[in-house]
Design a protein around this motif. Structure first.
Motif, PDB file in Angstrom:
ATOM      1  N   ALA A  33       0.834  -1.213   0.000  1.00 53.80           N
ATOM      2  CA  ALA A  33       0.000   0.000   0.000  1.00 53.80           C
ATOM      3  C   ALA A  33       0.861   1.252   0.000  1.00 53.80           C
ATOM      4  O   ALA A  33       0.536   2.251  -0.663  1.00 53.80           O
ATOM      5  N   ASN A  62      -2.756   5.915   1.772  1.00 53.49           N
ATOM      6  CA  ASN A  62      -3.408   5.223   0.655  1.00 53.49           C
ATOM      7  C   ASN A  62      -4.766   4.714   1.130  1.00 53.49           C
ATOM      8  O   ASN A  62      -4.844   3.821   1.984  1.00 53.49           O
ATOM      9  N   VAL A 107      -7.335   0.545   0.533  1.00 55.34           N
ATOM     10  CA  VAL A 107      -7.081  -0.665   1.314  1.00 55.34           C
ATOM     11  C   VAL A 107      -8.441  -1.221   1.720  1.00 55.34           C
ATOM     12  O   VAL A 107      -9.296  -0.479   2.232  1.00 55.34           O
TER      13      VAL A 107
END
Length: 312
Positions: A47, A76, A79
């Motif tokens: 990620a 990010n 996820v």
């Protein structure tokens, strides 16, 4: 004879160091067992490099905590968490059916180690069912998604414990022989290596490669069935007289290397440890790869047996 692959990294390298400078934006990854141990750090590194990462987990609450932690740490937001019980064929089938679109990286990381004798409703020995058959069903079920990605990679997390046992085809599920936790674990980890060999052979034309690896010794929930006496014996058997624990960040490094390194472009069917391709196991040591784990005939036999077992 192929030249073994070496990298600038080592046993001390972390997953973040291995993936540094690699841009995974637009890539989609699945990490089984992504809510504990090295699975967390594998997912975090992917990620952090920009990949969209799905944590495939049994414990959804733990998965959601990990999801929040990784998003906070990396920034990010791509996820996700999805339920997956590798020992349950219906759960694997549901996960596969829910997946949509290409899949660039599949890290078959989840596992159980040296557990007491347990069986699935089908009567399969639970370590083999979880560590191999579940991942086999998941990966073959996602074959079209992997092929659609172009250059997809499958990461099969094995262990030096594969040196404890080949796949005993005559009695995989301990129906005739006495159950022994480490032998059962060992053959399931050999199966992880053989799977990568055969997946690469069958799927190379689809641009899919698969490699296996030994992450190293990391104290995680994987060892919940292991006593301090077991650990002391493992230290004595480690070959060098020493036994060095890795951090989870170091333990995830070889998985992340196999999943992302440009040095492995088009490379499959090999076994890695400490961020490099391993050589043959030498008698009396606990490193390297057993010849039986790379045997192409055994790999084909296991694949066909696995198809038949899951179809029964």
């Amino acid at each position: 004879m192929t030249t073994p692959i070496t990298t600038p990294f080592s046993a001390q390298s972390t997953a973040a160091e291995v993936v540094d400078g690699i841009d995974l934006t637009g890539r989609r990854a699945i990490v089984t067992g992504g809510a504990s141990g090295i699975g967390v750090e594998t997912a975090r590194a992917l990620a952090g490099a920009g990949a969209e990462v799905t944590l495939a987990v049994r414990d959804l609450a733990a998965g959601e905590r990990t999801e929040s932690d990784i998003i906070a740490a990396t920034g990010n937001k791509q996820v996700h968490v999805a339920p997956l019980d590798l020992a349950d064929r219906a759960s694997v089938a549901a996960f596969v059916a829910a997946w949509d679109g290409p899949l660039h990286i599949l890290v078959n990381n989840a596992g159980m180690m040296a557990s007491p004798e347990m069986r699935t409703p089908e009567g399969w020995e639970l370590q083999f069912a979880t560590n191999h058959l579940g991942h086999f069903g998941l990966t073959t079920g996602l074959h079209h998604a992997l092929a659609a990605a172009g250059g997809a990679r499958v990461v099969s997390v094995s262990s030096s414990a594969h040196l404890r046992s080949p796949v005993v085809f005559e009695d995989i599920h301990f129906r005739e022989r006495a159950y022994e936790p480490w032998s059962a674990y060992g053959q399931s980890k050999t199966a992880n290596v053989l799977f990568a060999v055969e997946a690469t052979r069958r799927w190379a034309d689809d641009g899919i490669t698969a490699n296996s690896l030994m992450p190293g010794a990391i104290r995680t929930n994987l060892q919940r069935h292991i006593t301090d006496e077991d650990l002391e014996r493992m230290r004595r058997q480690s070959g060098s007289g020493s036994f060095t624990w890795k951090t989870p960040e170091q333990g995830a490094s070889t998985s992340v290397l196999v999943a992302t390194s440009p040095l492995l472009e088009g490379v499959g069917g090999r076994y890695f440890e400490d961020c490099a391709e391993a050589g043959p196991n030498q008698p009396g040591t606990r490193s390297g790869v057993a010849a039986y784990a790379l045997d192409p005939e055994a790999a084909t036999r296991l694949w066909e047996l696995s198809i038949d077992t899951l179809a029964a």
